[in-house]
Design an enzyme around this catalytic site. Structure first.
Site, mmCIF file in Angstrom:
data_model
loop_
_atom_site.group_PDB
_atom_site.id
_atom_site.type_symbol
_atom_site.label_atom_id
_atom_site.label_comp_id
_atom_site.label_asym_id
_atom_site.label_seq_id
_atom_site.Cartn_x
_atom_site.Cartn_y
_atom_site.Cartn_z
ATOM 1 N N GLY A 89 -8.450 21.401 4.422
ATOM 2 C CA GLY A 89 -8.843 19.997 4.579
ATOM 3 C C GLY A 89 -9.090 19.253 3.281
ATOM 4 C CB SER A 90 -8.159 19.746 -0.267
ATOM 5 O OG SER A 90 -6.757 19.747 -0.284
ATOM 6 C CG HIS A 144 6.620 17.620 4.309
ATOM 7 N ND1 HIS A 144 6.365 18.703 5.135
ATOM 8 C CD2 HIS A 144 7.715 17.965 3.584
ATOM 9 C CE1 HIS A 144 7.267 19.639 4.928
ATOM 10 N NE2 HIS A 144 8.096 19.211 3.987
ATOM 11 C CG ASN A 182 2.879 14.796 8.178
ATOM 12 O OD1 ASN A 182 1.840 15.462 8.154
ATOM 13 N ND2 ASN A 182 4.060 15.331 7.929
HETATM 14 C C1 GAR Z 1 -1.053 20.168 2.026
HETATM 15 O O1 GAR Z 1 -0.353 20.621 0.908
HETATM 16 C C2 GAR Z 1 -0.147 19.376 2.945
HETATM 17 O O2 GAR Z 1 0.813 18.631 2.263
HETATM 18 C C3 GAR Z 1 0.507 20.479 3.734
HETATM 19 O O3 GAR Z 1 -0.516 21.399 3.981
HETATM 20 C C4 GAR Z 1 -1.465 21.339 2.911
HETATM 21 C C5 GAR Z 1 -2.829 21.132 3.521
HETATM 22 O O4 GAR Z 1 -3.832 21.225 2.553
HETATM 23 N N1 GAR Z 1 1.076 19.984 4.935
HETATM 24 C C6 GAR Z 1 2.149 20.504 5.503
HETATM 25 O O5 GAR Z 1 2.750 21.462 5.055
HETATM 26 C C7 GAR Z 1 2.591 19.809 6.787
HETATM 27 N N2 GAR Z 1 3.928 20.138 7.089
HETATM 28 P P1 GAR Z 1 -5.278 20.668 2.854
HETATM 29 O O6 GAR Z 1 -5.719 21.279 4.181
HETATM 30 O O7 GAR Z 1 -6.111 21.163 1.727
HETATM 31 O O8 GAR Z 1 -5.208 19.168 2.916
#
Ligand code: GAR
Length: 212
Positions: free
Chosen positions: A12-13, A109, A107
């Protein structure tokens, strides 16, 4: 005051970056809820500690994507969202869900879309010999990792990069571009043309370059 609902599956950053920016920059919006498909998602504790409602809809409790998405939408809609933000939400969404939130579903990505939709984006960029990698914030359409592009961040791929080092470099930029895109959305500063191009009404740059 607009309501933002953020969906996460893990750390969740990006959600944290949006929560901080919303408070510090005094957006005319509030984070109404953080919803996860996993009770173990690390980001839930952060949200709760900031007084944000948290919800868990465990996808393993449902026999079909449709049943899960129906319950997910019911839970989200209790918070009357003007915008739903996917922030590391690692579930493929049904067309019905996406249509329900059409035009108010964002979103992020971790690639320069349309390159590398799907998983393992950083490893695939390194294997392909890309010299640039990055992240994309886009409006969500039923096709996976596809839809009108709001903002992109680009970073160099270094010769000694691993998937992890590249992911960390990209993530720092995700934390810059995602709050910016969400703020533009809630302040009605985005327009989408008939052919799916997104413009920022003040002419703010929709690309970020970082050599770091
Ligand atoms: C992030 O890098 C985001 O771009 C990616 O997951 C990570 C979540 O990090 N999303 C995907 O791959 C979606 N297809 P976070 O939980 O620290 O925000």
């Amino acid at each position: 005051m607009k309501n933002i609902v953020i969906l996460i599956s893990g750390r969740g950053s990006n959600m944290e970056a949006i929560v901080h920016a919303c408070a510090q920059e005094k957006w005319g919006a509030r984070i109404a809820a953080v919803v996860s498909n996993k009770a173990s998602a690390g980001g839930l504790a952060f949200a709760a500690s900031h007084g944000i409602a948290t919800e868990v809809v465990d996808h393993k409790q449902f026999d079909s994507r449709e049943a899960f998405d129906t319950e997910l939408a019911r839970v989200i809609d209790q918070h009357q969202p003007d915008l739903v933000v996917l922030a590391g939400f690692m579930r493929i969404l049904t067309e019905g869900f996406v249509r329900h939130y059409e035009g108010r579903l964002l979103n992020i990505h971790p690639s320069l879309l349309p390159a590398f939709p799907g998983l393992h984006t950083h490893e695939r960029a390194i294997e392909a010999g890309c010299k640039l990698a990055g992240a994309t914030v886009h409006l969500v359409t039923p096709e996976l990792d596809h839809g009108p592009i709001v903002i992109q961040a680009a970073v160099p791929v270094r010769a000694d990069d691993t998937g992890d080092t590249l992911a960390a470099r990209v993530l720092r930029q995700e934390h810059q571009i995602y709050p910016r895109a969400v703020r533009w959305f809630v302040e009605d500063r985005l327009t989408v043309s008939a052919d799916g191009r997104v413009s920022q009404l003040d002419g703010a740059p929709q690309v970020v370059w970082s050599a770091d």
